[in-house]
Enzyme design. Structure first.
Site, short mmCIF file in Angstrom:
data_model
loop_
_atom_site.label_atom_id
_atom_site.label_comp_id
_atom_site.label_asym_id
_atom_site.label_seq_id
_atom_site.Cartn_x
_atom_site.Cartn_y
_atom_site.Cartn_z
N ASP A 172 2.30 -7.05 2.36
CA ASP A 172 1.11 -6.29 2.74
C ASP A 172 1.54 -5.03 3.51
O ASP A 172 0.96 -4.68 4.54
CB ASP A 172 0.11 -7.12 3.56
N HIS B 203 0.87 -1.18 0.00
CA HIS B 203 0.00 0.00 0.00
C HIS B 203 0.90 1.23 0.00
O HIS B 203 1.61 1.47 0.98
CB HIS B 203 -0.91 0.01 1.23
N LEU B 204 0.87 1.96 -1.10
CA LEU B 204 1.72 3.16 -1.18
C LEU B 204 0.96 4.41 -0.74
O LEU B 204 1.53 5.47 -0.60
CB LEU B 204 2.26 3.33 -2.60
N ARG B 205 -0.33 4.28 -0.54
CA ARG B 205 -1.18 5.30 0.11
C ARG B 205 -1.44 6.55 -0.72
O ARG B 205 -2.21 7.41 -0.29
CB ARG B 205 -0.61 5.73 1.47
#
Lengths: 446, 329
Positions: free
Chosen positions: A326, A83-85
Site C-alpha cells: 500500500d 499508489h504511483l500518483r
C-alpha cells in the site's frame, strides 16, 4: 481477455528484452510455481528463462554471469497494491520514481491503484498510464481501473472497456462502495468481463471521521476512533457478494482479528475471497501514534496487539495469502500538519520485503522464505491472472535476488521514491533484495 | 527579571526562582497533564498560591514577564479561556496579541506550521494555542523555540482547566488524595475530562465517570477510572462532582436521543442534588447550560464553586505562564 492481457505483457514492459545472455550461478532457486527449491544455475536468453546453457543461442554474444552463492534466486516479486500518483499528483510520486523505488525493493511488477487525478475510470487514462510506464519505468506496471465513475461509489465505471484497455483488476481503493447493490452489480459485471474485484474495506458510517484505531490510545488521546467493525462489516459484505456472484473479491490491506476470522471461515467453505497484509500492520501497533506523528497515520489504522497477533496467525495458516505495501507517497508539507488534517498513508516499496523477511521469517518464524515468495509471486499472479511470478522455462526473465541474512538499516534519505513519509527510518532489518532483474536485464542492484 | 517579580510577590514559594526552576520545573511547554508528574502538578499549584495573593492586592500586576510577547492563538472559538489567559498575561506585564481563526492566514490556506513560524519570526515568546485537532500544540512545541501552552486541543487535553479544577478542589478540601471525584456528561469528546482524569489520578483521587454509554465508553476503565451509567448510585459517594457541558450544538444525533432524556437520566436536578453529601463540591468548566446538565438553583447553590474556578483559573494561568516563560527565556 485474459489471453489478450498475457500477450501484451512483454510489450508493456519498459525494458526491451536484453538480447544478450545471463547465467545466475549457484543461487538457491526458489520457484513456487514449479515447486522447485534447489541450488542451481538459472539461464536467461533474449529476456526469457531457458532450460540450459545450450539454449543460449548466440554464442558470440557476451554471456553475463552473476555469482548468486548464498542468495535466493526468486521469481520477480509482485506488489499488487501501490499508489504511483500519476496522473495528477506528481509532487508526491511519479511513475518513474515509483518504479525506481519498486526496483530498489526487489519488485519487478507493481499493480497501481486508480485514485489518481483524473481517476483511472476511463480507457484513455489507463492508456496514458501504460504509455507513461513504457516510456519511463524500469519494471512492469499493471494498472487497475476504478469500479465506479470518479470513485464516487454510485455509477459503474466502464469496466469492460477498462479491461480491454488492460487493467488487471478493478478497485475503488482509497474509497469503498457503500451501496451494497452497486457493489453487487459491479462484481457480477466483473465476472462477465473476467477481472477480479479488489476492495478497500471501510464502512463510512461506522468509521465516521476516525483517524486512529478505536481503542486504548484513541481514548487516551481524544483522537476520533476508527473501529475494527468498520472494516469487518465490509469484509462480511464482500464474502456474501463473492458467494452470491461466484466471483473473486480480494480484500485489501486487512488489519483486524475479526477480518481474519471471517476470511478463514469463508475460505474454508470455498468462497472466492482473499486478503492481503501490509508490513506496517504487523510491524507496528496503535501505540505508535502517541506522539501524533503523522507518519503513523494510515488507513486502515494501526491496530492493537491482538489484531497483529491474529494477522500473523492468518499469514501462518494461509488465510491471508498476499503481501503488499500500500505504497502511499505524500509530500512532506502535506504530512507535516495537524494529525486530523494529514492525509493517510506511508510509502513501503523499499522497506516491505525487509520488514516481512525480518518479522515473518526471522523474528516470529510464522512462514518460511518459500512461502513468503509465494505470497509475493504466484498468489497475486493467480488472483490477477497475469503471467508473472514464475521461473518456468519460457517465462519472462523477471528475477529478484534476495540475501535473506543481510543486515541493513533503513535510511529514508537513500530512497528512490520521491517521498519520505516512512516511519521505519533507522530500523535495522535482516534480509533484503540485492538485485532486481526485469526481462533479463538488471534494473537495480545494491 | 524574575528576581524583580519575586520581590514584588513576597511569596515564599517564588523567592528563589532559579533554584525552583532548575529543580522543580524544566518544561518550556505545557501540553497536557498526562506528561506531568504529581510533583510538577503540585509545584504549579503552589506557584498559583502566590499569584492568587497578587490578585487580591490593590495593584494586581507584577513585572515577571515584562518585555515578553504572548500570542493568544485561538484557532477554535473561545471567550472564557482566551480572556483568562489574556488577563493573566497582563498581570504578568507581558505584551499580548490575540489571533483568532478568522483573523489568521489559516483561512487563506496557510499551514499551522507556517503561521506559527511567522509568529516566531516576530519574536513571540509564548504561544497559547487553542485548536480543534488533538496534538496540534505538541506539533508546534516540537518545532518552535517559543513556549507553547495548550489552551485546549480537540478532545485531547485542556491542562490549565484541569489545573484550576485541582486548585479549586485543594483550596476547598485541603487535599486531593483520597477524594472521590465524579465527572459527569460528555466524556468522549471532552478534553477537560481527560486532563482532569490524568491530574486527579496522579494526585491520588478516585475518579468515576458518569454519562450515556455512547459518550462514556468502557474503554475509559483502562485509564484507571470507574465508569457508571447510574448517576443516583454515584452522587451519594462523591466528594466532588464535575459536570461537563453537553455540547448539543456539536453532537451528532445518534449519541443520545435528546436533551429531555439526557436530563432525566443524567441531569443534576434539584432532586438529585439532595443525594449529595453536604460538603460535596459542585464544579463546572463553563459555559453552563442551565436546565440541562445542571439545574439553575444548583449551579447557584451553596455547594457550587463554579465562580471560584474562574477566579482560580487566573492564578493558575499566571503560574503556568510564569513557569514556562521562565524556561523559554
Amino acid at each position: 481477455m485474459f489471453a489478450a492481457r498475457c500477450r501484451e505483457l512483454p510489450a508493456s514492459s519498459l525494458c526491451s528484452p536484453d538480447m544478450s545472455a545471463l547465467i545466475i550461478r549457484n543461487g538457491r532457486v526458489i520457484d513456487p510455481a514449479n515447486k522447485r527449491e534447489e541450488i542451481a544455475d538459472l539461464y536467461i536468453a533474449n529476456g526469457r528463462i531457458v532450460g540450459s546453457k545450450h539454449e543460449i543461442r548466440d554464442p558470440k554474444s557476451e554471456i553475463e554471469q552473476i555469482d548468486a552463492k548464498g542468495l535466493i534466486v526468486a521469481p520477480g516479486l509482485i506488489d499488487m497494491h501501490v499508489h504511483l500518483r500519476e496522473p495528477g499528483f506528481s509532487h508526491k510520486e511519479t511513475i518513474e520514481s515509483g518504479e525506481r523505488a519498486a526496483a530498489a525493493g526487489g519488485f519487478t511488477t507493481v499493480v497501481c491503484m486508480p485514485n489518481t487525478s483524473p481517476a483511472a475510470d476511463s480507457p484513455s487514462t489507463i492508456a496514458w498510464i501504460k504509455d507513461r510506464a513504457e516510456d519511463v519505468a524500469c519494471v512492469n506496471v499493471m494498472p487497475t481501473g476504478a469500479i465506479s465513475k470518479n470513485l464516487a461509489g454510485e455509477e459503474l465505471a466502464p469496466i469492460g472497456s477498462l479491461a480491454q484497455a488492460g487493467v488487471v483488476a478493478i478497485t475503488d481503493d482509497g474509497h469503498c462502495i457503500q451501496n451494497h447493490e452497486v457493489m453487487r452489480r459491479a462484481v457480477e459485471y466483473a465476472r462477465m468481463v473476467g477481472v477480479p474485484v479488489l476492495d478497500h474495506c471501510q464502512d463510512y458510517n461506522l468509521v465516521g471521521n476516525g483517524v486512529v484505531h478505536e481503542g486504548y490510545w484513541s481514548t487516551l488521546l481524544g483522537l476520533p476512533g476508527w473501529p475494527a467493525a468498520g472494516e469487518e462489516a465490509i469484509v462480511m459484505r464482500n464474502i456474501l457478494l463473492a458467494e452470491l456472484c461466484d466471483h473473486p473479491i480480494h480484500c485489501q490491506h486487512l488489519t483486524t482479528a475479526g477480518s481474519v476470522q471471517l476470511l478463514r471461515e469463508a475460505r474454508a467453505r470455498g468462497v472466492k475471497i482473499t486478503g492481503e497484509v501490509c508490513p506496517h500492520h504487523i510491524a507496528l501497533t496503535e501505540e505508535a501514534i502517541q506522539n501524533f506523528d503523522t507518519n503513523y497515520k494510515v488507513n486502515p489504522p494501526l491496530r492493537s496487539q491482538t489484531d497483529v497477533d491474529a494477522l500473523l496467525e492468518g499469514i501462518a495458516d494461509g488465510t491471508l495469502s498476499i503481501l503488499c505495501s500500500d505504497h502511499a507517497p505524500h509530500a512532506d508539507f502535506e504530512k507535516e500538519v495537524e494529525f486530523d488534517a494529514a492525509p493517510f498513508g506511508i510509502i513501503g516499496l523499499e522497506t516491505e520485503l525487509g520488514l516481512f523477511l525480518d518479522l515473518l521469517v526471522h523474528k516470529y518464524g510464522k512462514i518460511d522464505i518459500a512461502r513468503l515468495i509465494e505470497m509475493y509471486t504466484i498468489e497475486p499472479a493467480r488472483l490477477l491472472k497475469i503471467g508473472a511470478g514464475t521461473l518456468s522455462i519460457g517465462a519472462r526473465a523477471d528475477v529478484t535476488l534476495i540475501d535473506p541474512e543481510l543486515e541493513w538499516k533503513v535510511g529514508v534519505d537513500e530512497f528512490e521514491s520521491a517521498s519520505r513519509n516512512c516511519p521505519f527510518d533507522g530500523w535495522k532489518l535482516k534480509g533484503r533484495a540485492v538485485r532486481t532483474i526485469v526481462g533479463g536485464k538488471t534494473v537495480w542492484k545494491l | 527579571m524574575f528576581a524583580a517579580g519575586c520581590r514584588e510577590l513576597q511569596a515564599g514559594s517564588l523567592c528563589s526562582p532559579e533554584n525552583h526552576m532548575t529543580t522543580r520545573w524544566t518544561r518550556k511547554d505545557l501540553l497536557g497533564l498526562r506528561e506531568l508528574s504529581a510533583e510538577e502538578i503540585n509545584f504549579v499549584l503552589e506557584t498559583a498560591d502566590a499569584f492568587k495573593q497578587v490578585g487580591t492586592r490593590e495593584i494586581k500586576k507584577v513585572p515577571a514577564l515584562r518585555g515578553k510577547t504572548l500570542v493568544n492563538f485561538f484557532v477554535e472559538p473561545s471567550t472564557r479561556t482566551r480572556t483568562s489567559f489574556e488577563l493573566a498575561a497582563f498581570r504578568l506585564s507581558a505584551d499580548v496579541i490575540n489571533i483568532s481563526a478568522t483573523t489568521s492566514s489559516l483561512t487563506k490556506g496557510e499551514t499551522l506550521k507556517d503561521t506559527a513560524r511567522n509568529l516566531e519570526a516576530l519574536h513571540a515568546d509564548i504561544l497559547v494555542l487553542r485548536h480543534s485537532s488533538a496534538g496540534a500544540p505538541q506539533f508546534l512545541a516540537n518545532r518552535l523555540k517559543a513556549s507553547v501552552i495548550n489552551a485546549g486541543d480537540g478532545a485531547h487535553e485542556h491542562p490549565t482547566q484541569a489545573l484550576l479544577d485541582l486548585y479549586t478542589i485543594r483550596e476547598h478540601r485541603g487535599k486531593i488524595a483520597g477524594l472521590h471525584v465524579a465527572i459527569i456528561g460528555d466524556i468522549l469528546f471532552s478534553r477537560v475530562a481527560r486532563s482532569n482524569i490524568f491530574g486527579l489520578l496522579k494526585l491520588g483521587a478516585r475518579v468515576t465517570l458518569v454519562g450515556p454509554s455512547t459518550l462514556v465508553p468502557r474503554e475509559f476503565e483502562k485509564l484507571g477510572v470507574e465508569v457508571s451509567y447510574k448517576i443516583d448510585d454515584v452522587l451519594p459517594k462523591a466528594d466532588v462532582v464535575n459536570l461537563l457541558r453537553i455540547q448539543h450544538e456539536r453532537q451528532r444525533r445518534e449519541y443520545f436521543p435528546g436533551l429531555g432524556e439526557y436530563i432525566r437520566l443524567f441531569g443534576l436536578t434539584k432532586e438529585r442534588a439532595k443525594l449529595l453529601k453536604p460538603d460535596c463540591l459542585i464544579m463546572h468548566p463553563g459555559p453552563i447550560n442551565r436546565g440541562v446538565e445542571i439545574d439553575s438553583e444548583v449551579a447557584d447553590g451553596l455547594q457550587s464553586v463554579i465562580l471560584d474556578q474562574v477566579t482560580n483559573g487566573l492564578a493558575v494561568r499566571m503560574a503556568v505562564l510564569y513557569l514556562c516563560g521562565g524556561i523559554a527565556a
